[in-house]
Enzyme design. Sequence first.
Site, PDB file in Angstrom:
ATOM      1  N   VAL A 132      -5.410 -21.259  41.806  1.00 23.32           N
ATOM      2  CA  VAL A 132      -4.946 -21.102  43.189  1.00 23.32           C
ATOM      3  C   VAL A 132      -4.669 -19.614  43.477  1.00 23.32           C
ATOM      4  CG1 VAL A 132      -2.965 -21.670  44.653  1.00 23.32           C
ATOM      5  CG2 VAL A 132      -3.986 -23.430  43.227  1.00 23.32           C
ATOM      6  N   SER A 154      -8.921 -14.161  40.772  1.00 20.89           N
ATOM      7  CA  SER A 154      -7.934 -13.111  40.487  1.00 20.89           C
ATOM      8  C   SER A 154      -8.365 -11.725  40.939  1.00 20.89           C
ATOM      9  CB  SER A 154      -7.642 -13.061  38.984  1.00 20.89           C
ATOM     10  OG  SER A 154      -6.794 -11.959  38.718  1.00 20.89           O
ATOM     11  N   LYS A 155      -7.468 -11.058  41.650  1.00 24.83           N
ATOM     12  CA  LYS A 155      -7.713  -9.673  42.054  1.00 24.83           C
ATOM     13  C   LYS A 155      -7.483  -8.734  40.874  1.00 24.83           C
ATOM     14  CE  LYS A 155      -6.858 -10.364  46.898  1.00 24.83           C
ATOM     15  NZ  LYS A 155      -6.051 -10.221  48.069  1.00 24.83           N
ATOM     16  N   ASN A 156      -6.915  -9.265  39.802  1.00 23.42           N
ATOM     17  CA  ASN A 156      -6.666  -8.456  38.602  1.00 23.42           C
ATOM     18  C   ASN A 156      -7.793  -8.568  37.575  1.00 23.42           C
ATOM     19  OD1 ASN A 156      -3.954  -7.352  39.162  1.00 23.42           O
ATOM     20  ND2 ASN A 156      -3.358  -9.509  39.207  1.00 23.42           N
ATOM     21  N   LYS A 162     -11.493 -21.404  45.909  1.00 21.79           N
ATOM     22  CA  LYS A 162     -11.984 -22.650  45.330  1.00 21.79           C
ATOM     23  C   LYS A 162     -11.098 -23.773  45.868  1.00 21.79           C
ATOM     24  CE  LYS A 162     -12.981 -20.085  41.090  1.00 21.79           C
ATOM     25  NZ  LYS A 162     -12.609 -19.813  39.683  1.00 21.79           N
ATOM     26  N   GLU A 182     -15.098 -23.917  33.818  1.00 24.79           N
ATOM     27  CA  GLU A 182     -13.846 -23.926  34.609  1.00 24.79           C
ATOM     28  C   GLU A 182     -12.733 -24.715  33.935  1.00 24.79           C
ATOM     29  OE1 GLU A 182     -11.863 -23.314  37.048  1.00 24.79           O
ATOM     30  OE2 GLU A 182     -13.069 -22.036  38.332  1.00 24.79           O
ATOM     31  N   ASP A 183     -11.484 -24.261  34.119  1.00 22.37           N
ATOM     32  CA  ASP A 183     -10.344 -25.016  33.573  1.00 22.37           C
ATOM     33  C   ASP A 183      -9.513 -25.672  34.671  1.00 22.37           C
ATOM     34  OD1 ASP A 183      -9.240 -22.553  34.551  1.00 22.37           O
ATOM     35  OD2 ASP A 183      -7.430 -22.989  33.400  1.00 22.37           O
ATOM     36  N   SER A 196     -13.966 -15.495  39.523  1.00 24.97           N
ATOM     37  CA  SER A 196     -12.510 -15.723  39.444  1.00 24.97           C
ATOM     38  C   SER A 196     -11.808 -15.384  40.750  1.00 24.97           C
ATOM     39  CB  SER A 196     -11.924 -14.833  38.337  1.00 24.97           C
ATOM     40  OG  SER A 196     -10.516 -14.802  38.414  1.00 24.97           O
ATOM     41  N   ARG A 214      -3.095 -15.995  44.913  1.00 22.09           N
ATOM     42  CA  ARG A 214      -1.731 -15.468  44.771  1.00 22.09           C
ATOM     43  C   ARG A 214      -0.805 -15.938  45.894  1.00 22.09           C
ATOM     44  NH1 ARG A 214      -1.719  -9.208  44.376  1.00 22.09           N
ATOM     45  NH2 ARG A 214      -3.306  -9.751  42.835  1.00 22.09           N
ATOM     46  N   ASP A 249     -15.219 -18.886  34.975  1.00 26.74           N
ATOM     47  CA  ASP A 249     -13.902 -18.590  35.510  1.00 26.74           C
ATOM     48  C   ASP A 249     -13.227 -17.707  34.449  1.00 26.74           C
ATOM     49  OD1 ASP A 249     -11.446 -18.893  37.015  1.00 26.74           O
ATOM     50  OD2 ASP A 249     -10.811 -20.321  35.475  1.00 26.74           O
ATOM     51  N   LEU A 250     -12.189 -16.972  34.829  1.00 25.72           N
ATOM     52  CA  LEU A 250     -11.557 -16.047  33.860  1.00 25.72           C
ATOM     53  C   LEU A 250     -10.275 -16.645  33.265  1.00 25.72           C
ATOM     54  CD1 LEU A 250     -11.378 -13.194  32.576  1.00 25.72           C
ATOM     55  CD2 LEU A 250     -10.216 -12.438  34.652  1.00 25.72           C
TER      56      LEU A 250
END
Length: 220
Positions: free
Chosen positions: A48, A117-119, A146, A170-171, A115, A50, A10-11
């Site tokens: 979670v 994230s789209k970023n 997830k 993962e966090d 991840s 966006r 995960d990022l």
Amino acid sequence: MTNIKACLFDLDGVIVDTAKYHFIAWRELAAELGFEFTEENNERLKGVSRMTSLEILLEVGGVSLPEEKKIQLADQKNERYVSYIAKMTPDEILPGVVDFLNQLKKAGIKTAIGSASKNTPIILERLKLSHYFDAIIDGNKVSKAKPDPEVFLKGAEALGVLPSDCVVFEDAAAGIEAAINGGMRCVGIGQPEILGKANMVVPGFENFGLNELMKLGNGQ
Ligand code: G6P
Ligand code: MG
């Protein structure tokens, strides 16, 4: 080596602490909407997506808005968030991460990012880490959040490795569940109280290397 052929990371919260930037951007949005958003509230946004994060924030503030407005607010928050992460430097990579990635490379173990994230591309570029990963599966490439295992299953597929030969880092509790749902072993990065379902929980990568990874490799 044992049957561990790939590590999927995960990022946010594992490679880098972007949660603080997400928090500042969400808190500013809440302030504009006229309510307070606390650090405790922010915990609920980890892992979670966006739009779901926005839904949680609006629930905290007791605000209900039409879909169109929600999309506009999510865009607004993201513009702010991007302005913060655009200034990140490799100094912000969490301790021990680069060392561990180098150990994996030497041992011939493949690596991927998984991840929501789209970023992800801009973050990896700012951290100068893009070239470390054999595959990058991010929020632009998945449709199910997830704890659905899609992001990790796509990672394993891109690496040509069976899920049972992968270990996920993962966090977030939802991320641990995603790994389990995908038939993968997982290491929780953070607190055992939150990540108890993981095969192992460690505070970070500072004291985590191939030896610790091998402890997961006996076909559990
Ligand atoms: C990660 C973070 C979440 C974030 C999500 C989407 O999973 O833990 O807090 O909401 O990515 O990030 P994005 O950069 O696409 O808004
Ligand atoms: Mg995370």
